[in-house]
Design a protein around this motif. Structure first.
Motif, short mmCIF file in Angstrom:
data_model
loop_
_atom_site.label_atom_id
_atom_site.label_comp_id
_atom_site.label_asym_id
_atom_site.label_seq_id
_atom_site.Cartn_x
_atom_site.Cartn_y
_atom_site.Cartn_z
N ASP A 22 24.81 -1.20 122.15
CA ASP A 22 24.23 -1.26 120.81
C ASP A 22 25.20 -2.04 119.91
O ASP A 22 26.28 -1.56 119.58
CB ASP A 22 24.01 0.15 120.28
CG ASP A 22 23.32 0.20 118.93
OD1 ASP A 22 23.42 -0.78 118.15
OD2 ASP A 22 22.68 1.23 118.64
N GLU A 23 24.79 -3.25 119.50
CA GLU A 23 25.69 -4.10 118.72
C GLU A 23 26.09 -3.45 117.40
O GLU A 23 27.23 -3.59 116.96
CB GLU A 23 25.05 -5.46 118.45
CG GLU A 23 26.00 -6.40 117.74
CD GLU A 23 25.44 -7.78 117.51
OE1 GLU A 23 26.06 -8.53 116.74
OE2 GLU A 23 24.39 -8.12 118.09
N GLU A 24 25.18 -2.73 116.77
CA GLU A 24 25.51 -2.08 115.50
C GLU A 24 26.63 -1.05 115.68
O GLU A 24 27.54 -0.96 114.87
CB GLU A 24 24.27 -1.41 114.92
CG GLU A 24 24.47 -0.84 113.53
CD GLU A 24 23.20 -0.26 112.94
OE1 GLU A 24 23.31 0.70 112.17
OE2 GLU A 24 22.10 -0.76 113.26
N VAL A 25 26.56 -0.29 116.76
CA VAL A 25 27.61 0.69 117.06
C VAL A 25 28.93 -0.03 117.36
O VAL A 25 30.00 0.41 116.93
CB VAL A 25 27.18 1.59 118.25
CG1 VAL A 25 28.32 2.49 118.70
CG2 VAL A 25 25.96 2.42 117.86
N ALA A 26 28.85 -1.14 118.08
CA ALA A 26 30.05 -1.90 118.41
C ALA A 26 30.72 -2.45 117.15
O ALA A 26 31.94 -2.35 116.99
CB ALA A 26 29.70 -3.04 119.36
#
Length: 73
Positions: A22-26
């Protein structure tokens, strides 16, 4: 701290979080790490680098994390 060192460290942090699907979490992981462990001066320097030509050397996750960080201090 040298510009090279800041970029290297930011890229290492981003590389670590790049395995997160998940890019947002990253991005949040990169941002939170820098907010917790970097001095305000280091964050300001990285923000200045990101907006200049050296910003192209930053890992894409680091670029997004820094540009949306809102680091006022």
């Amino acid at each position: 701290m040298s510009n090279e060192s800041l970029i290297k460290m930011a890229n290492q942090i981003a590389q670590y979080f790049s395995t997160e699907p998940d890019e947002e979490v990253a991005v949040k992981g990169v941002r939170n790490h820098m907010q917790m462990f970097w001095t305000p001066g280091m964050r300001k320097e990285l923000l200045a680098l990101q907006s200049g030509h050296e910003g192209a050397q930053l890992h894409p996750l680091a670029q997004v994390a820094v540009s949306g960080a809102g680091w006022g201090s």
